[in-house]
Design an enzyme around this catalytic site. Structure first.
Site, PDB file in Angstrom:
ATOM      1  N   ASP A  63     -11.785  43.518 -46.201  1.00 42.13           N
ATOM      2  CA  ASP A  63     -12.843  44.034 -45.308  1.00 42.13           C
ATOM      3  C   ASP A  63     -13.772  42.864 -44.981  1.00 42.13           C
ATOM      4  O   ASP A  63     -13.699  41.805 -45.607  1.00 42.13           O
ATOM      5  CB  ASP A  63     -13.622  45.172 -45.983  1.00 42.13           C
ATOM      6  CG  ASP A  63     -14.714  45.748 -45.088  1.00 42.13           C
ATOM      7  OD1 ASP A  63     -14.462  45.934 -43.882  1.00 42.13           O
ATOM      8  OD2 ASP A  63     -15.836  45.998 -45.577  1.00 42.13           O
ATOM      9  N   SER A  64     -14.684  43.094 -44.036  1.00 44.96           N
ATOM     10  CA  SER A  64     -15.671  42.060 -43.741  1.00 44.96           C
ATOM     11  C   SER A  64     -16.717  41.955 -44.851  1.00 44.96           C
ATOM     12  O   SER A  64     -17.412  40.948 -44.939  1.00 44.96           O
ATOM     13  CB  SER A  64     -16.362  42.387 -42.413  1.00 44.96           C
ATOM     14  OG  SER A  64     -16.941  43.666 -42.495  1.00 44.96           O
ATOM     15  N   TYR A  80     -18.242  42.104 -38.365  1.00 44.36           N
ATOM     16  CA  TYR A  80     -17.159  42.005 -37.392  1.00 44.36           C
ATOM     17  C   TYR A  80     -17.441  42.892 -36.178  1.00 44.36           C
ATOM     18  O   TYR A  80     -17.013  42.603 -35.069  1.00 44.36           O
ATOM     19  CB  TYR A  80     -15.837  42.478 -38.012  1.00 44.36           C
ATOM     20  CG  TYR A  80     -15.123  41.489 -38.906  1.00 44.36           C
ATOM     21  CD1 TYR A  80     -15.774  40.389 -39.458  1.00 44.36           C
ATOM     22  CD2 TYR A  80     -13.778  41.668 -39.205  1.00 44.36           C
ATOM     23  CE1 TYR A  80     -15.105  39.512 -40.293  1.00 44.36           C
ATOM     24  CE2 TYR A  80     -13.098  40.789 -40.025  1.00 44.36           C
ATOM     25  CZ  TYR A  80     -13.766  39.711 -40.575  1.00 44.36           C
ATOM     26  OH  TYR A  80     -13.082  38.845 -41.380  1.00 44.36           O
ATOM     27  N   GLY A  81     -18.137  43.998 -36.437  1.00 42.21           N
ATOM     28  CA  GLY A  81     -18.293  45.052 -35.428  1.00 42.21           C
ATOM     29  C   GLY A  81     -19.063  44.641 -34.198  1.00 42.21           C
ATOM     30  O   GLY A  81     -19.062  45.350 -33.194  1.00 42.21           O
ATOM     31  N   CYS A  87     -10.818  48.061 -43.241  1.00 39.82           N
ATOM     32  CA  CYS A  87     -11.861  47.813 -42.246  1.00 39.82           C
ATOM     33  C   CYS A  87     -11.403  48.469 -40.944  1.00 39.82           C
ATOM     34  O   CYS A  87     -10.330  48.142 -40.413  1.00 39.82           O
ATOM     35  CB  CYS A  87     -12.028  46.309 -42.045  1.00 39.82           C
ATOM     36  SG  CYS A  87     -13.184  45.858 -40.742  1.00 39.82           S
ATOM     37  N   THR A 133     -12.809  48.181 -38.021  1.00 37.60           N
ATOM     38  CA  THR A 133     -12.931  47.260 -36.897  1.00 37.60           C
ATOM     39  C   THR A 133     -11.699  46.360 -36.813  1.00 37.60           C
ATOM     40  O   THR A 133     -11.120  46.178 -35.734  1.00 37.60           O
ATOM     41  CB  THR A 133     -14.218  46.418 -37.056  1.00 37.60           C
ATOM     42  OG1 THR A 133     -15.313  47.310 -37.302  1.00 37.60           O
ATOM     43  CG2 THR A 133     -14.496  45.602 -35.822  1.00 37.60           C
ATOM     44  N   GLU A 191     -25.109  46.564 -46.393  1.00 39.59           N
ATOM     45  CA  GLU A 191     -24.907  45.266 -47.054  1.00 39.59           C
ATOM     46  C   GLU A 191     -26.170  44.832 -47.799  1.00 39.59           C
ATOM     47  O   GLU A 191     -26.108  44.075 -48.754  1.00 39.59           O
ATOM     48  CB  GLU A 191     -24.515  44.194 -46.024  1.00 39.59           C
ATOM     49  CG  GLU A 191     -23.100  44.329 -45.502  1.00 39.59           C
ATOM     50  CD  GLU A 191     -22.023  43.851 -46.492  1.00 39.59           C
ATOM     51  OE1 GLU A 191     -22.266  42.888 -47.246  1.00 39.59           O
ATOM     52  OE2 GLU A 191     -20.930  44.458 -46.500  1.00 39.59           O
ATOM     53  N   CYS A 217     -16.126  53.757 -40.301  1.00 44.12           N
ATOM     54  CA  CYS A 217     -16.397  52.391 -40.770  1.00 44.12           C
ATOM     55  C   CYS A 217     -16.401  52.499 -42.278  1.00 44.12           C
ATOM     56  O   CYS A 217     -17.018  53.432 -42.831  1.00 44.12           O
ATOM     57  CB  CYS A 217     -17.750  51.905 -40.253  1.00 44.12           C
ATOM     58  SG  CYS A 217     -18.317  50.371 -41.040  1.00 44.12           S
ATOM     59  N   THR A 218     -15.723  51.571 -42.965  1.00 40.64           N
ATOM     60  CA  THR A 218     -15.592  51.742 -44.417  1.00 40.64           C
ATOM     61  C   THR A 218     -16.893  51.479 -45.173  1.00 40.64           C
ATOM     62  O   THR A 218     -16.975  51.739 -46.363  1.00 40.64           O
ATOM     63  CB  THR A 218     -14.466  50.839 -44.967  1.00 40.64           C
ATOM     64  OG1 THR A 218     -14.698  49.485 -44.532  1.00 40.64           O
ATOM     65  CG2 THR A 218     -13.110  51.313 -44.478  1.00 40.64           C
ATOM     66  N   HIS A 219     -17.905  50.981 -44.478  1.00 42.49           N
ATOM     67  CA  HIS A 219     -19.223  50.889 -45.119  1.00 42.49           C
ATOM     68  C   HIS A 219     -19.907  52.259 -45.208  1.00 42.49           C
ATOM     69  O   HIS A 219     -20.766  52.474 -46.053  1.00 42.49           O
ATOM     70  CB  HIS A 219     -20.142  49.957 -44.327  1.00 42.49           C
ATOM     71  CG  HIS A 219     -19.892  48.499 -44.537  1.00 42.49           C
ATOM     72  ND1 HIS A 219     -18.767  47.866 -44.085  1.00 42.49           N
ATOM     73  CD2 HIS A 219     -20.637  47.544 -45.165  1.00 42.49           C
ATOM     74  CE1 HIS A 219     -18.827  46.573 -44.408  1.00 42.49           C
ATOM     75  NE2 HIS A 219     -19.954  46.364 -45.063  1.00 42.49           N
TER      76      HIS A 219
HETATM   77  N1  DGL Z   1     -16.390  47.876 -42.688  1.00 35.32           N
HETATM   78  C1  DGL Z   1     -16.033  47.526 -41.360  1.00 35.32           C
HETATM   79  C2  DGL Z   1     -15.365  48.707 -40.665  1.00 35.32           C
HETATM   80  O1  DGL Z   1     -14.780  49.543 -41.330  1.00 35.32           O
HETATM   81  C3  DGL Z   1     -17.087  47.008 -40.428  1.00 35.32           C
HETATM   82  C4  DGL Z   1     -18.105  46.080 -40.895  1.00 35.32           C
HETATM   83  C5  DGL Z   1     -18.488  45.036 -39.899  1.00 35.32           C
HETATM   84  O2  DGL Z   1     -18.999  45.317 -38.810  1.00 35.32           O
HETATM   85  O3  DGL Z   1     -18.268  43.887 -40.263  1.00 35.32           O
HETATM   86  O4  DGL Z   1     -15.385  48.792 -39.459  1.00 35.32           O
END
Ligand code: DGL
Length: 273
Positions: free
Chosen positions: A11-12, A43-44, A74, A76, A151, A189-191
């Site tokens: 993941d990011s 990343y998003g 992730c 994204t 984060e 989004c996994t966050h």
């Molecule tokens: N956790 C990432 C996802 O599932 C996104 C985090 C990011 O934007 O870097 O999309």
């Protein structure tokens, strides 16, 4: 399965730990390598070209370091770069989008779902397209401020509630204008599973009884299905090591809370700019 199957999870940042947390009990005899590309997060907010370059570099690192299977934890990277990743590695790859849409299908009681995701995932319309194949209408809402708050560890902070309330109110209003009422809200989004509680609480406050679902458990089940494994329920033998491209001390501290297991050490990795 060989006892030394190594599963690379990427993941990011911390978000993919929600997928690792779901995987550990389901595939307990594996060794896991987790990579959080924290130096290049989020990343998003980036272009497809950049996301694909970052994701391919991370995937190749995991393969070069012994992974015989990859989980792109992730949304994204899955939405924007799954074909690029599969083109560049020689091992099986599981992403989170199709399992996430399956989870929404299982939870929905009508055809309307709301997907909360990063700006890049929303712009790709990956969820809209896969949901349509299940007969669901997905309304996609970009929530760019949520990843930085997670984060930062602000998963219960008043600022998180304020920001989330604005996104949810806007999304529900947009859907109402289209004559839609979501019966499921997919955390795309996994966050976001780390703020599933606040999402559910605020939906109630805004008058929605939609169920909140995420892709973590569904993705872990997709991995067991791809590996032809029976369901297991122990984490006894699972081992893991973690890499991050920046902020290793913070990753170990907050990551342990999110994974609900101690992350004793995080190795610093330089994947370039
Ligand atoms: N956790 C990432 C996802 O599932 C996104 C985090 C990011 O934007 O870097 O999309």
């Amino acid at each position: 399965m060989s006892p030394r199957t190594t599963i690379g999870v990427f993941d990011s940042g911390f978000g993919g730990l929600t997928v690792l947390r779901a995987l550990l009990p389901l595939v307990p005899n594996a060794h896991y390598i987790y990579l959080g590309d924290t130096a290049r997060l989020p990343y998003g907010a980036k272009s497809q070209t950049t996301i694909a370059r970052y994701a391919v570099e991370s995937a190749k690192f995991l393969e070069d370091n012994g992974a015989d299977r990859l989980v792109i934890a992730c949304n994204t990277a899955t939405a924007l770069a799954l074909p690029d990743i599969t083109d560049h590695v020689g091992i099986p790859v599981t992403g989170v989008i199709a399992p996430g849409a399956q989870a929404a299908l299982a939870a929905a009681t009508n055809t309307d779902i709301l997907v909360l995701a990063t700006a890049a995932t929303v712009a790709s319309h990956a969820y809209r397209d896969v949901a349509a194949t299940f007969g669901l209408q997905a309304h996609e809402k970009a929530c760019p401020l949520l990843v930085p708050l997670v984060e930062e560890g602000w998963t219960q902070h008043p600022v998180l509630f304020d920001v989330l309330r604005i996104y949810l109110r806007e999304a529900l209003d947009e859907m109402r204008a289209l004559g839609q009422t979501p019966s499921a809200v997919l955390l795309g989004c996994t966050h976001y599973p780390l703020i599933a509680g606040p999402v559910a609480e605020l939906l109630r406050e805004l008058g929605s009884d939609a169920r909140v679902v995420d892709s973590a458990d569904a993705t872990a089940r997709a991995v067991t299905a791809a590996m032809n494994l029976p369901a297991a329920t122990t984490t006894a033998d699972a081992t893991f090591n973690c890499y991050a491209t920046d902020s290793v001390e913070k990753f170990a501290r907050l990551g342990s809370l999110f994974l609900q297991r101690e992350i004793a050490e995080v190795q610093l990795l330089d994947l370039g700019g």
